[in-house]
Design an enzyme around this catalytic site. Structure first.
Site, PDB file in Angstrom:
ATOM      1  N   SER A  37      57.911  46.274  40.691  1.00  0.00           N
ATOM      2  CA  SER A  37      59.131  45.712  41.273  1.00  0.00           C
ATOM      3  C   SER A  37      59.140  44.189  41.372  1.00  0.00           C
ATOM      4  CB  SER A  37      59.355  46.298  42.669  1.00  0.00           C
ATOM      5  OG  SER A  37      58.286  45.959  43.524  1.00  0.00           O
ATOM      6  N   ASP A 295      62.569  40.945  51.506  1.00  0.00           N
ATOM      7  CA  ASP A 295      62.566  42.166  52.305  1.00  0.00           C
ATOM      8  C   ASP A 295      61.144  42.360  52.804  1.00  0.00           C
ATOM      9  OD1 ASP A 295      61.149  43.342  50.215  1.00  0.00           O
ATOM     10  OD2 ASP A 295      62.852  44.505  49.452  1.00  0.00           O
ATOM     11  N   HIS A 298      58.945  42.222  49.284  1.00  0.00           N
ATOM     12  CA  HIS A 298      59.103  41.353  48.122  1.00  0.00           C
ATOM     13  C   HIS A 298      59.347  39.901  48.490  1.00  0.00           C
ATOM     14  CE1 HIS A 298      60.162  45.482  46.770  1.00  0.00           C
ATOM     15  NE2 HIS A 298      59.310  45.136  45.820  1.00  0.00           N
TER      16      HIS A 298
END
Ligand SMILES: *[C@@H]1O[C@H](CO)[C@@H](O)[C@H](O)[C@H]1NC(C)=O
Ligand SMILES: *[C@@H]1O[C@H](CO)[C@@H](O)[C@H](O)[C@H]1NC(C)=O
Ligand SMILES: *[C@@H]1O[C@H](CO)[C@@H](O)[C@H](O)[C@H]1NC(C)=O
Ligand SMILES: *[C@@H]1O[C@H](CO)[C@@H](O)[C@H](O)[C@H]1NC(C)=O
Length: 321
Positions: A37, A295, A298
């Site tokens: 991600s 978040d 990340h």
């Protein structure tokens, strides 16, 4: 980051800009990206998974405030890197249905959130594991041959830069023709807000035990990379260390203009990521520019910029012919 290394970065970036302006072309023909991600630019959008980021507030500081599937408020480190290398558009997510033909000539992004260790949430089905990313890359190579012919395709493949966040895949990429490879190290996992929330001992500090796991992994990564360089003389392989730059930000945020390290901007910042970070999340910060994390997992765009600068400096040997 010390004064001398920021000066080095500035000089190098200036040089790169001058070179780009001089010949109007990127420094390398293509950039291929593999991983999880931290580098996924939207491959998961088309998959049946809930590990996605193609809705607000993701992307709110990106071009046109568009959520693209990037797990960030704005640009990822790979986006800054693509800009520095002189690309005028970002490498497309390979599974984006509009991606075909000529827009693969500058490379492509095969990364998939929840495929790697950054995504410690239990392994999800339906995302793209690393071996599958390499299969897509093989398919992409075949398409390149169709578009530009075997000889041009082979020079694109060998001159391109490959960014991977799985050190065990270098050898396979090499076997497929890659020669300039940068492997990212593992982040200080114990400093991610969600892991402090779950595993911390209520003192709001990074979890040493988890950081030690990252260091242990990174030491092994350094050793195997060293061995690979010895075994394969024509490979250019560097480790992009993201552990230290990210740790430094968390450890001394104000040195870099940050003020919040313990929580991400989205929601409470302690737990929300992927579908739980959405525009109903209560408490989302108005401006993420002083947040190390976007978040609870990340990095923010501001952090990604700093990581990208450090990667670009480490990547100089890949660009030198
Ligand atoms: C929240 O996002 C959805 C799309 O995911 C959108 O339809 C809705 O209007 C948004 N709501 C607010 C309050 O921004
Ligand atoms: C982490 O590693 C450091 C240095 O090796 C050591 O002093 C410390 O005890 C370790 N912490 C844990 C929780 O394993
Ligand atoms: C791995 O190598 C890089 C680059 O030489 C170095 O900065 C980093 O500290 C090393 N990491 C570990 C865990 O030894
Ligand atoms: C966030 O704050 C920074 C300065 O702290 C400012 O430069 C930037 O424009 C702000 N961004 C938004 C979206 O308000």
């Amino acid at each position: 980051m010390g004064y001398s290394s920021s000066l080095l970065i500035t000089c190098f970036l200036l040089l790169v800009v001058v070179l780009n302006v001089a010949n109007g072309k990127p420094l390398v023909p293509a950039l291929f990206i593999f991983g999880d991600s931290v580098v996924d630019s939207g491959n998961n959008n088309n998959l049946l998974t809930f590990v996605k980021a193609n809705f607000p507030p993701y992307g709110r500081d990106f071009k046109n405030h568009t959520p693209t599937g990037r797990f960030c408020n704005g640009k990822l480190a790979i986006d800054f890197i693509a800009e520095t290398l002189g690309f005028t558009s970002y490498q497309p997510a390979y599974l984006n249905l509009e991606v075909k033909g000529k827009n693969l000539l500058n490379g492509a992004n095969f990364a998939s959130a929840a495929s790697g260790f950054f995504d410690f949430i239990p392994r999800m089905h339906n995302t793209i594991p690393f071996y599958r990313q390499l299969e897509y890359y093989q398919e992409c190579q075949n398409k390149l041959v169709e578009i530009v012919g075997p000889s041009k395709a082979s020079s694109i493949i060998s001159d391109a830069i490959y960014i991977v966040n799985d050190g065990s895949s270098d050898f396979r990429l090499y076997a497929m023709g890659a020669r300039r490879i940068g492997v990212t190290s593992v982040a200080p996992m114990g400093c991610l807000p969600i892991l402090i929330t779950v595993f911390g001992s209520h003192n709001n500090e990074c979890v040493d035990r988890l950081n030690n796991d990252s260091i242990y992994y990174n030491e092994k990564l350094n050793k195997t990379s060293e061995n690979l360089r010895k075994t394969l003389p024509d490979i250019k392989l560097v480790v992009f260390d993201i552990y230290q730059p990210l740790y430094n930000l968390v450890d001394s945020p104000s040195d870099n203009g940050f003020s919040e390290v313990r929580r991400g901007c989205c929601g409470t910042g302690l737990l929300e990521t992927a579908i739980t970070c959405n525009n109903m999340s209560i408490g989302t910060c108005a401006n993420a520019s002083k947040y190390v994390f976007w978040d609870s997992v990340h990095p923010s765009e501001a952090t990604n910029k700093i990581l990208a600068d450090s990667i670009v400096v480490a990547g100089i040997p890949l660009i030198m012919s």
